[in-house]
Design an enzyme around this catalytic site. Structure first.
Site, short mmCIF file in Angstrom:
data_model
loop_
_atom_site.label_atom_id
_atom_site.label_comp_id
_atom_site.label_asym_id
_atom_site.label_seq_id
_atom_site.Cartn_x
_atom_site.Cartn_y
_atom_site.Cartn_z
N GLU A 65 2.47 -6.18 2.77
CA GLU A 65 1.65 -6.78 1.64
C GLU A 65 0.13 -7.03 2.25
O GLU A 65 -0.80 -6.71 1.54
CB GLU A 65 2.01 -7.85 0.75
CG GLU A 65 1.30 -8.38 -0.40
CD GLU A 65 1.34 -7.35 -1.51
OE1 GLU A 65 0.57 -6.84 -1.82
OE2 GLU A 65 2.60 -7.02 -1.92
N GLU A 72 -6.56 -1.31 1.00
CA GLU A 72 -7.06 -1.34 -0.20
C GLU A 72 -8.49 -1.77 -0.11
O GLU A 72 -9.81 -1.10 -0.63
CB GLU A 72 -6.56 -2.33 -1.12
CG GLU A 72 -5.18 -1.53 -1.94
CD GLU A 72 -4.63 -2.58 -3.17
OE1 GLU A 72 -5.24 -3.72 -3.13
OE2 GLU A 72 -3.58 -2.09 -3.60
#
Length: 122
Positions: A65, A72
């Site tokens: 994560e 991102e």
């Protein structure tokens, strides 16, 4: 070996962790679920090997994560206008996290099934 440099590095790591917990909803959700699962390990006194496996899969999901968040952020610097692959890269990283979470769920189900069954059979 410098204790001062180690302490400074550790502080930076804690700052990154705090940032992820305060800004990343999915990381926060996975962390809360992970803490709940660890509490179940303690309550049901799951054997060490199985507990170690559960802790490893929880850590894997949290690590992936964080990696997803990092990718991102870099991809956001480029923006989809720069290259059409930016959107695909973000989707692929999300898929990596989903696969890890599904695998963690399956491992958890295999390990916890007897405990859950015994709990509800009482």
């Amino acid at each position: 070996l410098s204790l001062t440099r180690f302490t400074k590095s550790f502080r930076h790591a804690l700052h990154g962790l705090a940032h992820a917990l305060t800004t990343e909803n999915n990381f926060r959700i996975h962390t809360i679920i992970g803490i709940g699962i660890v509490l179940l390990l303690l309550v049901w006194q799951v054997p060490r090997r199985e507990s170690a496996l559960i802790v490893l899969v929880i850590a894997s999901v949290l690590i992936l994560e964080l990696v997803n968040t990092i990718v991102e952020r870099f991809a956001d610097l480029l923006e989809p206008r720069v290259h059409p692959y930016v959107h695909i890269i973000k989707d692929l990283m999300a898929a990596v996290v989903v696969i890890a979470a599904i695998a963690a769920g399956l491992v958890g189900t295999l390990i916890f099934w007897p405990y859950v069954f015994a709990f509800f059979a009482q």
